[in-house]
Design an enzyme around this catalytic site. Structure first.
Site, PDB file in Angstrom:
ATOM      1  N   HIS A  76     -12.154   2.826 -12.726  1.00 29.33           N
ATOM      2  CA  HIS A  76     -12.205   0.963 -11.916  1.00 29.33           C
ATOM      3  C   HIS A  76     -11.202   0.389 -12.960  1.00 29.33           C
ATOM      4  O   HIS A  76     -10.649   0.835 -14.044  1.00 29.33           O
ATOM      5  CB  HIS A  76     -13.851   0.660 -12.316  1.00 29.33           C
ATOM      6  CG  HIS A  76     -14.618   1.123 -11.794  1.00 29.33           C
ATOM      7  ND1 HIS A  76     -14.655   1.291 -10.282  1.00 29.33           N
ATOM      8  CD2 HIS A  76     -15.720   2.255 -12.515  1.00 29.33           C
ATOM      9  CE1 HIS A  76     -16.036   2.632 -10.436  1.00 29.33           C
ATOM     10  NE2 HIS A  76     -16.890   2.622 -11.345  1.00 29.33           N
ATOM     11  N   GLU A 108     -14.349   7.810 -15.656  1.00 28.18           N
ATOM     12  CA  GLU A 108     -14.934   6.224 -15.299  1.00 28.18           C
ATOM     13  C   GLU A 108     -14.240   5.613 -16.149  1.00 28.18           C
ATOM     14  O   GLU A 108     -14.901   4.634 -16.997  1.00 28.18           O
ATOM     15  CB  GLU A 108     -16.671   6.534 -15.808  1.00 28.18           C
ATOM     16  CG  GLU A 108     -17.333   5.471 -14.899  1.00 28.18           C
ATOM     17  CD  GLU A 108     -18.320   5.041 -14.876  1.00 28.18           C
ATOM     18  OE1 GLU A 108     -19.461   6.633 -16.057  1.00 28.18           O
ATOM     19  OE2 GLU A 108     -19.629   4.329 -14.977  1.00 28.18           O
TER      20      GLU A 108
END
Lengths: 343, 343
Positions: free
Chosen positions: A8, A285
């Protein structure tokens, strides 16, 4: 090539936060006149380049991964904030920013979009933004099973209201990652319990359903190692079998995939032991849920490549997790990142 | 001696179901006149004896366990049904039935009560029923972190509204098992995702709090192996450390315990590898969430003793899990089930 399917943009330029703060305040005040103008956003190339170069790109290089499938900050999607028009404006801005990261670093990042979901609004409305992003070269989307931000009052993912969006995903040949956003429920912690609970919830919704019989080409990536599922593999197997369903491995088939965002060796070892290797996608992540080094290993909690390197699996299986499976799940990767001859 | 800390009376006499059905209908119709009379309940000794003898007691003998800490059916607590008066009536009936099971089989069962919680009602009101049950010889209670039945709209367990009940638990020297009831939210499956999600949620609520500094003698048993926690041990460790908290093992200390309701060998192996042995209590949840035999092993999914027998731990550690830890966590066991000289 090592493909990280779950990254992200959590180091966004600071003016993006200023914009969102003002947009949220205006939305909460129901004062459309106070909405900040998109044109005033200051997101210069240099700031984007630095924010990536000193973080995600640096970590890619240090850890030896190659390509990150990259999407806007998950906790920032905030689908519960404002109405659908707020969600559309915010999603377009965040997705455009991802497109610019990919433009600046085309070898290292490829886009996945957030969708302009809004509580109580028909998910099919998101098809327009999904289509726009795929035209920009995105290869998938993040789909939020709980746009309320922690109260779980949406219909299950097996409900027909989701179907038109699934049809669009299949038409565009893109998978979705099931991913909630920031939690506004004081009983649940965003990265600690809310994310994992949504993962577990959705797995359970779909395994007792005929969703993938209705949509054989639909692909769900359930992140964070599949939530609680691998640890409770026997429980889920038993419930499925008791309901006349086949083994979980068969149910997962070409439709359900777990990523490797599990931040310790025993967890990754369990994941690779019980879940079919064909259904596991490498992911970290990063820079995300858990920053910093594990004092027991001296390495980043989210340096998941180290755990996969050490997992007791064959090299062929490791290659599937690192690259091969991602290429199957994200068919649009092919055009953007052709497989190396050695892959 | 092998103590199973998590068994529910899921084979209740059929007239109990008739009563609850009528009570629920009357509560939903807001017709107090239609409430079934408690005195008309038909729960003869023979039916209770048979319902236990052919199920839980039979399995205890076949599997080689000795004593089950036994509570009413968890999914049947239904705190979201009706108002507080309905919950009180129902809880008293269910707890009295447990007391009768214990009276009929004093060597094999010991009671844990459900509490008459009700959404939005102050938890301290439950102290009366807890006290009544402890007077009947019960050794603990089940505490529901989400009386709404799946919408997670109660304050976290660290909220002061829970404190008077915690004070009563400490005064009475009883722990609580964190346990939600049946899920009325169509997005979540009761035994597949809802139970596990509540477990994970509560663990996360308490590890970043000072709850156990405020109440050093408070004991929470988080069932189902601690939900998603052991599989994501690195994630939870990292979040705790990043928030200035100590290692999870230290946080759990004498306050947080996980049970062994994890229905496959790799899950139990992970549990015993990462969670301190002193914080693990043997449990099966039988006859409960997952019935039937695992076709791969030929034995019951919930025959957790087999997994503990095979886990790569020392015999001393196995004895702690089977008996020693339960005696520490449930001090009132001592009076009812004295430790054997060999224990």
């Amino acid at each position: 090539m090592i493909i990280d399917c779950h990254g992200h943009y959590t180091t966004e330029p600071k003016d993006l936060h200023r914009f969102r703060k003002e947009q949220t305040a205006a939305a909460n005040a129901k004062n459309k006149a106070a909405m900040p103008p998109r044109a005033a956003l200051k997101l210069p190339d240099d700031e984007i380049r630095d924010s990536i170069g000193g973080n995600q790109l640096k970590l890619q290089r240090e850890r030896g991964t190659d390509l990150t499938i990259f999407s806007p900050r998950a906790s920032g999607m905030g689908h519960h904030i404002g109405d659908e028009s707020v969600s559309i404006e915010w999603s377009q801005i965040c997705n455009d920013l991802i497109a610019r990261v990919v433009e600046l670093f085309p070898k290292n990042f490829i886009g996945v979009c957030q969708l302009p979901q809004s509580p109580g609004v028909d998910p099919k409305n998101c098809a327009v933004e999904l289509e726009r992003c795929v035209r920009m070269g995105f290869v998938g989307c993040n789909l939020n099973p709980d746009p309320s931000g922690g109260y779980f009052n949406s219909p299950p993912m097996t409900d027909k209201s989701w179907f038109p969006l699934y049809e669009k995903m299949i038409e565009l040949d893109v998978p979705c990652m099931i991913h909630v956003s920031g939690c506004c429920n004081p009983a649940m912690h965003t990265t600690g319990s809310y994310y994992l609970n949504a993962d577990t919830m959705v797995f359970m919704q779909v395994i007792l359903s005929d969703l993938f019989k209705t949509f054989p080409k639909l692909k769900f990536i359930i992140p964070h190692g599949g939530g609680a599922v691998p640890f409770h593999w026997g429980r889920f197997r038993g419930i499925a079998l008791n309901n006349g369903k086949p083994e979980l491995a068969e149910i997962m088939g070409d439709n359900i995939f777990f990523d490797t965002c599990v931040y310790h060796q025993p967890g990754i070892d369990l994941l690779t032991e019980v879940v079919p290797i064909d259904n596991i996608l490498f992911a970290s992540e990063m820079v995300g849920a858990v920053k910093g080094n594990d004092p027991k290993t001296g390495f980043g909690f989210d340096d998941t490549k180290r755990y996969i390197d050490k997992a007791p699996i064959s090299d062929a299986d490791r290659r599937k997790i690192f690259e091969g499976n991602a290429r199957r799940v994200y068919p649009r990767l092919k055009a953007k990142a052709p497989a190396a001859a050695t892959a």
